[in-house]
Structure formats: C-alpha cells, structure tokens
Design a protein around this motif. Structure first.
Motif, mmCIF file in Angstrom:
data_model
loop_
_atom_site.group_PDB
_atom_site.id
_atom_site.type_symbol
_atom_site.label_atom_id
_atom_site.label_comp_id
_atom_site.label_asym_id
_atom_site.label_seq_id
_atom_site.Cartn_x
_atom_site.Cartn_y
_atom_site.Cartn_z
ATOM 1 N N PRO A 123 0.829 -1.215 0.000
ATOM 2 C CA PRO A 123 0.000 0.000 0.000
ATOM 3 C C PRO A 123 0.863 1.265 0.000
ATOM 4 C CG PRO A 123 -0.760 -1.567 1.655
ATOM 5 C CD PRO A 123 0.563 -2.069 1.172
ATOM 6 N N LEU A 124 0.440 2.243 -0.752
ATOM 7 C CA LEU A 124 1.149 3.516 -0.775
ATOM 8 C C LEU A 124 0.728 4.353 0.433
ATOM 9 C CD1 LEU A 124 0.804 4.488 -4.539
ATOM 10 C CD2 LEU A 124 2.842 3.622 -3.389
ATOM 11 N N PRO A 125 1.617 5.200 0.904
ATOM 12 C CA PRO A 125 1.226 6.101 1.990
ATOM 13 C C PRO A 125 0.049 6.977 1.558
ATOM 14 C CG PRO A 125 3.594 6.108 1.681
ATOM 15 C CD PRO A 125 3.011 5.372 0.511
ATOM 16 N N GLU A 126 -0.678 7.449 2.494
ATOM 17 C CA GLU A 126 -1.830 8.298 2.200
ATOM 18 C C GLU A 126 -1.384 9.573 1.483
ATOM 19 O OE1 GLU A 126 -5.641 10.341 4.532
ATOM 20 O OE2 GLU A 126 -4.043 9.359 5.662
ATOM 21 N N ASN A 127 -2.173 9.980 0.515
ATOM 22 C CA ASN A 127 -1.917 11.200 -0.267
ATOM 23 C C ASN A 127 -0.589 11.129 -1.037
ATOM 24 O OD1 ASN A 127 -4.309 12.379 0.687
ATOM 25 N ND2 ASN A 127 -3.264 13.130 2.540
ATOM 26 N N SER A 128 -0.273 9.947 -1.590
ATOM 27 C CA SER A 128 0.958 9.791 -2.377
ATOM 28 C C SER A 128 0.620 9.169 -3.724
ATOM 29 C CB SER A 128 1.972 8.927 -1.632
ATOM 30 O OG SER A 128 1.460 7.614 -1.455
ATOM 31 N N GLN A 129 1.533 9.297 -4.689
ATOM 32 C CA GLN A 129 1.356 8.742 -6.019
ATOM 33 C C GLN A 129 2.633 8.038 -6.440
ATOM 34 O OE1 GLN A 129 -0.110 11.549 -8.928
ATOM 35 N NE2 GLN A 129 -1.183 12.750 -7.354
ATOM 36 N N LYS A 130 2.472 6.913 -7.116
ATOM 37 C CA LYS A 130 3.625 6.169 -7.617
ATOM 38 C C LYS A 130 3.886 6.570 -9.065
ATOM 39 C CE LYS A 130 5.460 1.488 -8.032
ATOM 40 N NZ LYS A 130 5.166 0.027 -7.820
#
Length: 447
Positions: free
Chosen positions: A296-303
């Motif tokens: 899971p990506l951290p909250e409010n982040s984009q890969k």
C-alpha cells in the motif's frame, strides 16, 4: 579500397573520387550499421557506344555515339539478404535535344537499367526525378542520375555496368529518346563483394505468466539451446541484471523448463543464456515480466513509473579514402597514411560489449599483387567522457586477409557510450614493384 603505385621520375596525377597517383596508396574503408563493409573494388566513369533513336517528330536518323556513365552504391559489401541502393549517373549522354525548340527546366524524366554480373547476373531498374536545367535547341542533354534497388541473393563479387536508358520529355507533347548499349554489357563501373549472412540465433524462451507478486515462481520454457548446456536464467531491470537467478541444464534436444523465483521488484524481464555472462549470440530474451507490487502507498501519495528505451549499435566514418605516402620504384618500403576516423555509438544499454575488426584483400595492379599481409596498422581508440564502457585499441601489427581487431569494449553489467577509432596504416611495398596504381579492399565489421 586500397590503392598503391610505384613512382617513376615524373609522375602524372589523376584525381577521381579518391586520390590516386604513382607512388601513392589510397585506402577506402566501408560503412555500416551493425557491420561496416568494404567499399567497391572499382569506381569510375566508363565510356560505351550507344544507339539513340530520336522521336519521329524530330525527323532525324538514329544517333550512334558515346555515353559516359557511372554506377555508385550505398553498400559495397552487403550480406546476402541486404538491399543495395544503386545510382546510375549518365555523366555525358550520347543524345541531344533533337529539335530547334529550347526545352525549359524540369521537363526531363530519365529511366534505365543497370546490368549485374558475376555472382548474381541480372538487371536493376532505375528511374530519375523530373528535373533538369534548360536545354537550348539542338543542345546537349545535361547529366542526370537514376536510382533503384536490388536484393543480394548470392555471395561473391557482383559487377555493375551501365545499361540502356531513356530520356522522356514532357513539353507540348510527350516524347522519348531511347538509347541502347550497342555491345552489351557496357564496361564495369562498380564491383561489390557480398558475403553470406551470419547464422541466426534461434534460441527462444517463453513465460507461462507475464506478471506475479514478489516471491512467486514463473515457469520459463526454452528451446533450441545447445543440448546439455548449462543455462542461466536471470531477471533483468532494463539492461542490468537483478538478484533473481537460477541455473538449469538443457536436455538432449536443447530445451528446458524451469521455475525461478522472482523477488526483486525491479525485475522487468527474464533472459536465459549459455556461459558465464550474457551473450546475445547464445541467449534469448528478455521476456517481459512485471512484479506486481501490492504494498500500500502512503496516504496522499502517487507512484510514478518511468522508462528508458534502448537504442542501437552503429558506426560511421569521416570519409572513404585514405591517401598514403609515395614509394619510389627500386627502393620499396613503407607507404603510410591515417585511417579515416570511425565513430562507434553503442546506445543499446545492455551488458554486451562490441568489437570492431578489419581485413584486407591483396593489392592488385599492373605488376600483379602486393600481398594483403604487407598492410599493417597501429590502432587508437578514445572514449567520450561519461560513457559507461571504456574503449580498448587493438594490437599493432599486420591486418592481412585473416583480419585483426581495430578496437573493442568488454561485456559488463551496463555497457555503452560513444567512441572514436583511428589507426596509422602502413603498406610494405617490395622493391622494384612495377610502377602503377595498386588497389585492394579493407572491410570493417562491427559486432
């Protein structure tokens, strides 16, 4: 092409596409993409008798005259299967404007044939653009060029001679002036040397799935490897190898099935190869594989995903003629010069290095032959700053018909860059070699 000659007391000098003089040597090296071929053994305008038939409206009889023609090619040392572009230039037509009426610019459309001989007899259809300077009434037709292509089907020396041609004019009415070779074939203007295409690497791999989670096994099936050879399967991240690795043995038919574990999230493909390191001639792949990262990506982040596309291995040269120093008749000795600078660009971004080799034919001339083994070189190679690889010059020594290495770079985890290659060349001319021009062919090959 190599051209050498012995010099008497008062030499006469001729200038064509190359510099050739009594006592001088001219060396022509080839150009290519992955391989650099030799230039032609002959390149010169030739004269031949032609029979030209003016259009009936002109009211004049056929014209028997001399045409001067020249054939050039874009690849003088192709491999079987290559397409060669041929340019037929009519330097001096035998025919002229058959009418008193001046012809304006850009109304002439030429077409013709180039005759092939030697290893691959046949002909090439060539055409030219609708382009010409104004032609005065009864004035001489200007020089024009026509181009066409043919595919090489057989190895060996292939000769090219000017053939029949036609001058079509589109002004007030459509008129043709066909000119045929009276005693075909016309003299040879160009000779190319074709070689067999190298054997193809038929090794293949297939993946049962194109993606998986970290730690999943992927089934890899290989075919047409060397029977019973040790096969290394490795993950690839672009051109670099990842930590995902497995070794298997091919069966008696050259096939295998393996299930390596893919853990490295950077893996974007899988390759298989024989030997201790990747070799494009003994490997297969990469077969695309994506490691599905479900972390899971951290909250409010984009890969963000980016990619770098691989390029090609290519070469170019600063010219196709090397004029070498004169050698006096009776004295013999070294005729020296500088190879035209060769630029190698390796933009593949993979683990493979490259090798640039050369070989030369015997020098031929009025006194017979000067052995190819009498040509030697001292190579030099420079690497452009920032290149991942470092270029190494080949050893000084004879080139000969067997060939020698001009420069190379080693295999590595990530190779590539830009390189300039030069060499001092020297032909040891025997004493009392008959005066005249001596010519040979130098072939450069990049692999």
């Amino acid at each position: 092409m190599l051209s050498a000659a012995r010099r008497p007391r008062r030499p006469a000098v001729r200038r064509r596409r190359w510099t050739a003089a009594l006592g001088a040597v001219a060396l022509v090296a080839g150009a290519a993409s992955l391989a650099a071929p030799a230039m032609a053994a002959a390149l010169a305008p030739v004269d031949f008798d032609t029979h030209c038939v003016p259009p009936p409206i002109a009211g004049i009889p056929p014209i028997d005259g001399t045409t001067t023609g020249e054939i050039t090619v874009d690849n003088a040392a192709p491999k079987v299967g290559d397409t060669v572009k041929v340019t037929y230039t009519v330097v001096k037509p035998a025919a002229s404007n058959p009418v008193d009426l001046a012809l304006p610019a850009d109304i002439m459309t030429p077409s013709g044939k180039v005759t092939l001989g030697g290893a691959q007899p046949g002909s090439v259809t060539v055409t030219g653009p609708k382009k010409n300077p104004p032609v005065p009434g009864k004035g001489a037709f200007p020089s024009f060029s026509m181009t066409g292509t043919f595919t090489v089907t057989k190895p060996g020396s292939i000769t090219l001679s000017p053939g029949d041609y036609n001058i079509h004019t589109s002004y007030i009415m459509e008129l043709d002036t066909p000119c045929t070779v009276i005693s075909p074939p016309a003299p040879v203007s160009q000779t190319i040397v074709a070689t067999d295409a190298p054997g193809a690497n038929e090794r293949t791999i297939q993946l049962a799935t194109a993606s998986g989670k970290p730690g999943d096994r992927v089934t890899v099936t290989g075919a047409k490897f060397t029977p019973l050879a040790d096969i290394t399967l490795v993950g690839r991240a672009g051109a670099a190898e990842t930590a995902d690795r497995m070794t298997v043995k091919a069966d008696a038919t050259g096939g295998f099935t393996a299930q390596p574990v893919v853990n490295d999230k950077a893996t974007t493909g899988i390759v298989a190869y024989e030997g201790a390191a990747w070799d494009a001639a003994k490997g297969a792949g990469p077969a695309a594989y994506t490691v599905v990262d479900d972390t899971p990506l951290p909250e409010n982040s984009q890969k963000l995903n980016a990619s770098v596309a691989p390029g090609t291995l290519s070469m170019s040269q600063a010219g196709d003629t090397v004029a070498m120093s004169a050698v006096d008749f009776g004295a013999g000795g070294a005729s020296t010069g500088d190879l035209k600078t060769v630029t190698v660009k390796d933009f593949r971004g993979g683990p493979a290095g490259w090798s640039l080799t050369g070989k030369v034919t015997d020098f031929t001339g009025p006194g017979g032959k000067i052995d190819a083994g009498k040509l030697g070189w001292t190579p030099a190679c420079t690497t452009k700053q920032g290149s991942p690889s470092t270029c190494a010059a080949g050893s000084a020594g004879p080139v000969g018909s067997a060939g020698a290495t001009l420069a190379s770079t080693p295999n590595g985890a990530l190779t590539g860059g830009e390189f300039t290659v030069d060499a001092k060349v020297s032909l040891n001319v025997p004493a009392y070699t008959a005066p005249g021009a001596y010519s040979g062919v130098l072939t450069l090959t990049l692999t």
